[in-house]
Structures are given as structure tokens and as C-alpha cells.
Design a protein around this motif. Structure first.
Motif: not given
Length: 94
Positions: A29-51
């Protein structure tokens, strides 16, 4: 014979390629984002959602452990509210 040959497809380019090297991205699958929450995200948003995901997972683990311990018969000492009800006064599962 050409009808049975695999079709040639180009590699699709998506905005998610920025996160393909992150921990947890695995084949097939690779990076799995079925809802598209990170379509226009930067690294800061990715890190926040992971946290937040890790934090909620830890809270869920503590809640499960609390259920197991309580149903095993171990209750905390002292009152649970200002009326003086103790933890032992409530049956398991309530």
C-alpha cells in the motif's frame, strides 16, 4: 500474444509521495491515507496527526488495562465522589 501481455502503466504521481518514506509506509500500500486527510498537508500537519494518533492509542490502552484490572477484582482505595461512595461499592462492569 499481445492480448496476454501485461499492460504498460506509468507510475502515478500524487501529493502523498512526500510521506512515502515515513515510518509505517509499507508495501504493497505504501503510505495509506484513505480519507485524504493529508492531501494538501505539510510536514508539520503530518507530525501533529501522528502525535495525536499515538496519544489516543495510549489512552485506549490505559482504558483497556483499567477494565482488566477492575474486573480482576482490584479496586482503588478511598472515595470515588464527595458523597463518600467507595470504589468497592460499585460492582464490576458499572
Amino acid at each position: 500474444a499481445a492480448a496476454f501481455a501485461p499492460a504498460q502503466t506509468g507510475k502515478a504521481s500524487t501529493a502523498l509521495n512526500a510521506f512515502e518514506s515515513e515510518l509505517g509506509a509499507q508495501p504493497p500500500l505504501g503510505f495509506f491515507d484513505p480519507l485524504g486527510l493529508l492531501d494538501d498537508a505539510d510536514q508539520e500537519r503530518f507530525d501533529r496527526l501522528r502525535y495525536v494518533e499515538i496519544k489516543h492509542g495510549r489512552i485506549a490502552q490505559l482504558a483497556f488495562l483499567g477494565q482488566v484490572v477492575t474486573r480482576g477484582g482490584l479496586h482503588l482505595p478511598g472515595p470515588i465522589n464527595y458523597a463518600g461512595d467507595s470504589f468497592d461499592s460499585f460492582p464490576n462492569g458499572v
